[in-house]
Scaffold this active site. Structure first.
Site, PDB file in Angstrom:
ATOM      1  N   HIS A 146       2.689  -2.618  15.190  1.00  0.00           N
ATOM      2  CA  HIS A 146       3.025  -2.661  13.767  1.00  0.00           C
ATOM      3  C   HIS A 146       2.600  -1.351  13.110  1.00  0.00           C
ATOM      4  CE1 HIS A 146       2.932  -3.777   9.542  1.00  0.00           C
ATOM      5  NE2 HIS A 146       3.785  -4.740   9.860  1.00  0.00           N
ATOM      6  N   GLY A 179       6.097  -3.935   2.393  1.00  0.00           N
ATOM      7  CA  GLY A 179       5.222  -4.333   1.293  1.00  0.00           C
ATOM      8  C   GLY A 179       5.447  -3.555   0.004  1.00  0.00           C
ATOM      9  N   GLU A 206       1.102  -0.731  10.476  1.00  0.00           N
ATOM     10  CA  GLU A 206      -0.280  -0.733   9.961  1.00  0.00           C
ATOM     11  C   GLU A 206      -1.276  -0.468  11.083  1.00  0.00           C
ATOM     12  OE1 GLU A 206       0.006  -4.499   7.895  1.00  0.00           O
ATOM     13  OE2 GLU A 206       1.475  -3.559   6.570  1.00  0.00           O
ATOM     14  N   SER A 246      10.113  -5.742   3.246  1.00  0.00           N
ATOM     15  CA  SER A 246      10.501  -6.332   1.962  1.00  0.00           C
ATOM     16  C   SER A 246      11.737  -7.229   2.041  1.00  0.00           C
ATOM     17  CB  SER A 246      10.686  -5.230   0.910  1.00  0.00           C
ATOM     18  OG  SER A 246       9.459  -4.538   0.705  1.00  0.00           O
ATOM     19  N   GLU A 271      11.155  -1.610  11.445  1.00  0.00           N
ATOM     20  CA  GLU A 271      10.493  -1.714  10.150  1.00  0.00           C
ATOM     21  C   GLU A 271      10.262  -0.329   9.569  1.00  0.00           C
ATOM     22  OE1 GLU A 271       8.269  -5.738   9.819  1.00  0.00           O
ATOM     23  OE2 GLU A 271       6.886  -4.257  10.597  1.00  0.00           O
ATOM     24  N   LYS A 303      -0.262 -11.159   8.307  1.00  0.00           N
ATOM     25  CA  LYS A 303      -1.248 -10.073   8.140  1.00  0.00           C
ATOM     26  C   LYS A 303      -2.638 -10.685   7.910  1.00  0.00           C
ATOM     27  CE  LYS A 303       2.446  -7.159   6.643  1.00  0.00           C
ATOM     28  NZ  LYS A 303       2.884  -5.920   6.013  1.00  0.00           N
ATOM     29  N   ASN A 349       4.830 -12.595   9.574  1.00  0.00           N
ATOM     30  CA  ASN A 349       3.609 -11.839   9.835  1.00  0.00           C
ATOM     31  C   ASN A 349       2.684 -12.039   8.641  1.00  0.00           C
ATOM     32  OD1 ASN A 349       1.624  -9.949  10.274  1.00  0.00           O
ATOM     33  ND2 ASN A 349       2.965  -8.156  10.072  1.00  0.00           N
TER      34      ASN A 349
HETATM   35  P1  PGA Z   1       6.850  -7.147   4.116  1.00  0.00           P
HETATM   36  O1  PGA Z   1       6.130  -6.846   5.522  1.00  0.00           O
HETATM   37  O2  PGA Z   1       7.901  -8.195   4.363  1.00  0.00           O
HETATM   38  O3  PGA Z   1       5.733  -7.644   3.224  1.00  0.00           O
HETATM   39  O4  PGA Z   1       7.429  -5.867   3.646  1.00  0.00           O
HETATM   40  C1  PGA Z   1       6.842  -6.776   6.726  1.00  0.00           C
HETATM   41  C2  PGA Z   1       5.916  -6.480   7.868  1.00  0.00           C
HETATM   42  O5  PGA Z   1       5.010  -5.650   7.693  1.00  0.00           O
HETATM   43  O6  PGA Z   1       6.048  -7.028   8.979  1.00  0.00           O
END
Ligand code: PGA
Length: 256
Positions: free
Chosen positions: A96, A174, A98, A213, A168, A11, A9
């Site tokens: 997601h 992140g 976000e 992460s 997640e 983003k 992803n």
């Molecule tokens: P990350 O993000 O690996 O940077 O923690 C995962 C995601 O949001 O899909």
């Protein structure tokens, strides 16, 4: 036996120059990774460009989001599932965290998106997960359960034959704070169990990715867990060496 699946992803990251470099390394590095399914999800404006760069490979392309309406129309800034399919996507990330937190997406909208994605022949990567506050209040299963239930109610359990779930934990995205393999496994088993209550066969074949992460140094241990079938990778998917190492770990560890 479930085939491991790792999706990147990206983003809101990228440029044509960055993508050129990243894809050159991915295309070479992915060749020996026969035992894992791979996808990348770039920002929608770059989907076509990425797709062109991956024609000779088995790496699929996915969208990061789509509209919760099926038809084209007056929805400025939105992209339909049909359009994602038209430019070569096989997958689309839906719900997601976000999107849920920054853009106030509801369970109902997420369920609609899953339904539309399936109707267009896209495989939705349905994201679910709890916040830190929810985990600390011991309501992880309640939260994840109701996120799952909204979609199960909308599309029915049989449709989950074509759905990928990504667990997640919001607090791990992140932040560098990964869920421990056991914490992740517990929620993955809970999700599979929830689906199994309605259809054991669908549950057994359901791909459940872990996201939050994931890095080359923790991927193998996470992916070795019984109910973890790969990952949804944010930050580390922007680095070809890291992403390939994570895909390799999935191929090694998930073959169960
Ligand atoms: P990350 O993000 O690996 O940077 O923690 C995962 C995601 O949001 O899909």
């Amino acid at each position: 036996m479930r085939r491991p699946f790792v999706a990147g992803n990206w983003k809101m990251h990228g440029s044509k120059a960055m993508i050129q470099t990243l894809l050159a390394e991915l295309v070479e590095g992915a060749k020996p990774l026969e035992s894992v399914d791979m996808a990348v999800c770039p920002p929608s404006v770059y989907i076509d460009y990425v797709k062109q760069g991956l024609v000779e490979t088995k790496i699929s392309v996915g969208g990061q989001n789509m509209a919760d309406v099926a038809e084209q129309g007056a929805f400025t800034g939105e992209v339909t599932g049909v359009m994602l399919k038209d430019v070569g996507c096989d997958y689309v990330i839906v719900g997601h965290s976000e999107r849920r937190t920054l853009y106030a997406e509801t369970d109902e909208q997420v369920a609609n998106k899953v339904s539309i994605a399936l109707a267009e022949g896209l495989t939705p990567i349905l994201c679910v997960g709890e916040t830190l506050k929810e985990r600390e209040s011991n309501v992880t299963e309640k939260v994840v359960g109701s996120q799952m239930q909204a979609v199960l109610d909308k599309v029915g359990v049989k449709a989950f034959a074509k759905v990928v779930v990504a667990y997640e934990p919001v607090w791990a995205i992140g932040t560098g704070m990964t869920a421990s393999p056991q914490q992740a496994q517990d929620v993955h088993a809970f999700i599979r169990g929830l689906v199994a209550k309605q259809d054991a066969t669908i549950a057994e074949s359901l791909i459940i990715q872990y996201g939050g992460s994931v890095k080359p140094n923790n991927a193998k241990e996470l992916f070795s867990q019984t109910d973890i079938d790969g990952g949804l990778i944010g930050g580390a998917s922007l680095n070809a060496v890291d992403f390939l190492a994570i895909c390799e770990a999935a191929g090694d560890a998930c073959s169960k």
